[in-house]
Write an enzyme that holds these catalytic residues in place. Structure first.
Site, PDB file in Angstrom:
ATOM      1  CD  GLU A 130     -30.677 -27.681  17.494  1.00 45.99           C
ATOM      2  OE1 GLU A 130     -29.892 -28.260  16.966  1.00 45.99           O
ATOM      3  OE2 GLU A 130     -30.308 -27.125  18.407  1.00 45.99           O
ATOM      4  CE  LYS A 206     -34.215 -24.894  28.686  1.00 44.45           C
ATOM      5  NZ  LYS A 206     -34.607 -23.321  29.003  1.00 44.45           N
TER       6      LYS A 206
END
Ligand SMILES: NC(=O)c1ccc[n+]([C@@H]2O[C@H](COP(=O)([O-])OP(=O)(O)OC[C@H]3O[C@@H](n4cnc5c(N)ncnc54)[C@H](OP(=O)(O)O)[C@@H]3O)[C@@H](O)[C@H]2O)c1
Length: 429
Positions: A130, A206
């Site tokens: 996460e 990302k």
């Protein structure tokens, strides 16, 4: 509360690892109360065992990272050391030893995610990540779990706080790029070598992770088309402002067809001021998700920083601990092969500006070049600069390939002295 603690081994104790230790010390009892999971840090690998680390018993420290994996008292491993090796090998060894791993390592997940997920599946243990995207903002779990039933069409985010801070200062204080960068460095938002942030490498990693999770297809950082913000000028931003836009560094992942064919890119873009992402200022991050059934969603928060990132790591740790207790593991993502849509095929509106000699006929010649490449002009502004003029264009929707060909042809014209930035323009709904 289950009396036996879940024993945590840390690989790395810097910004994130140090904050995690602090968080567990401060919140551990409350976490145990709420979740039934009592976490205890039992081993911590660092490079320099001699460095003072307040709150961490010197007896826990080791410079031998592999010993944390093999230590029989370690139940769960947290990798917050960063980099590809030795992080990758250590994670694989931990998974093979049946130990769940929580990592914040975007660089590694964006280059070797598929292999690591296979290792986790093979061993039947958790690999949770996460914290690797969006720091403290819950993104991976919402995408994987809450939105598991959604057909996600597009994920568009501001996922780098350093560049968002720089662009915010350029927009709101009229600062030049170099001034805003220096300010970001003095505040600790930007590194001495800011390349990874300002040239979009961090955002590209990302974007690859978000695309992989959103579309279930293995996208790596090198698949991502990437441009940074270092060439964005105060004039670009002032023009955007007059036209009702803000300039943001966007990471965009789109599903082109169910193949899946995926378009993934990171570049500065002009975003309408009315778009929810336009209000994301300073070093904040946000990700805007469009799904077929759910419509539009936005998740906003602190995309970096020790404590926010440690919060995401802690959430994963509690999840891993629960699964370990129940003798199972969450399913590792199943990543198929992705076809990457070439950037040339992008269809967008574009902003571009050129400096030309201020004499009769030049405008017609320039307009002719656009026309010859099938790029139609939505608006044009002319501004005098002595003997020169700056022409600023926004196009109608055009194909990237045609716009690039237009730029190349404009550079060849005698009357054109300089071709400035090209920015993609996000269309207002
Ligand atoms: N900082 C953030 O805001 C943030 C946000 C999201 C994700 N992340 C990710 O989280 C990870 C950690 O970031 P960070 O900012 O905490 O980094 P950091 O402050 O540089 O800390 C790295 C830690 O790892 C240790 N280390 C490095 N190589 C090692 C080795 N070979 N063996 C043993 N220990 C080693 C270092 O030891 P020493 O202390 O002895 O130098 C240090 O404790 C990275 O993958 C980063 O991308 C960070």
């Amino acid at each position: 509360v289950n009396a036996s603690p879940v024993r945590v081994g840390l690989l790395g104790c810097g910004n994130v690892g140090g904050a995690l230790c602090e968080l567990i010390a401060a919140e551990g009892a409350a976490v145990a109360q709420r979740t039934g999971v009592h976490l205890q840090v039992v081993r911590v690998a660092v490079r320099d065992v001699g460095k003072p680390r307040p709150g961490i018993g010197p007896g826990l420290l080791t410079a031998d990272a592999a010993s944390v994996i093999t230590d029989p008292t370690v139940d769960v491993v947290v990798e917050v050391m960063g980099g590809i090796e030795p992080a990758r090998s250590l994670i694989i060894d931990a998974l093979k030893a049946g130990k769940p791993v929580v990592t914040a390592n975007k660089e590694l997940m964006a280059s070797a995610g598929t292999d690591l997920f296979a290792a986790a599946s093979g061993a039947g243990v958790d690999l949770l990540f996460e914290a690797s995207v969006g720091g403290g903002i819950p993104l991976i779990r919402p995408l994987r779990e809450s939105l598991a039933g959604e057909s996600i069409q597009r994920v568009m985010g501001i996922v780098n706080g350093t560049t968002n801070y720089i662009l915010t200062r350029m927009t709101e204080a009229g600062a030049r790029y170099d001034e805003a960068l220096a300010e970001a460095q003095s505040l600790g938002y930007a590194e001495a070598d800011p390349t990874a942030d300002v040239e979009g490498f961090d955002a590209a990693a990302k974007a690859a992770i978000l695309a992989s999770i959103a579309f279930g297809a293995g996208v790596v950082a090198t698949d991502v088309y990437r441009e940074g913000i270092s060439t964005v000028t105060a004039a670009d931003i002032a023009f955007a402002d007059r036209m009702g836009y803000v300039v943001k560094l966007l990471a965009v992942a789109e599903l082109i067809d169910a193949g899946p064919t995926v378009a993934v890119r990171v570049h500065p873009a002009m975003l309408p001021k009315t778009h929810p992402l336009a209000s994301v200022r300073d070093s904040f991050n946000a990700v805007f998700i469009e799904g077929a059934a759910v419509g539009e969603l936005m998740l906003y928060g602190r995309g970096a920083g020790g404590m926010p990132t440690a919060s995401a790591v802690l959430g994963d740790l509690i999840d891993a601990a629960h699964n370990l207790r129940s003798g199972g593991a969450g399913r590792a993502p199943l990543l198929g092969h992705a076809r990457i849509w070439p950037m040339d095929e992008l269809r967008s509106q574009y902003y571009l500006n050129i400096e030309v000699a201020d004499r009769p006929g030049v405008l017609a010649t320039v307009a002719g070049v656009f026309g010859a490449h099938g790029v139609s002009i939505r608006s044009m502004e002319q501004e005098g600069l002595g003997d020169e003029a700056r022409l600023v264009f926004i196009t109608h929707t055009a194909r990237e390939r045609d716009v690039q060909a237009t730029l190349a042809a404009l550079r060849e014209l005698d009357a054109v002295d300089r071709v400035g930035n090209l920015l993609r323009v996000v269309e207002a709904d």
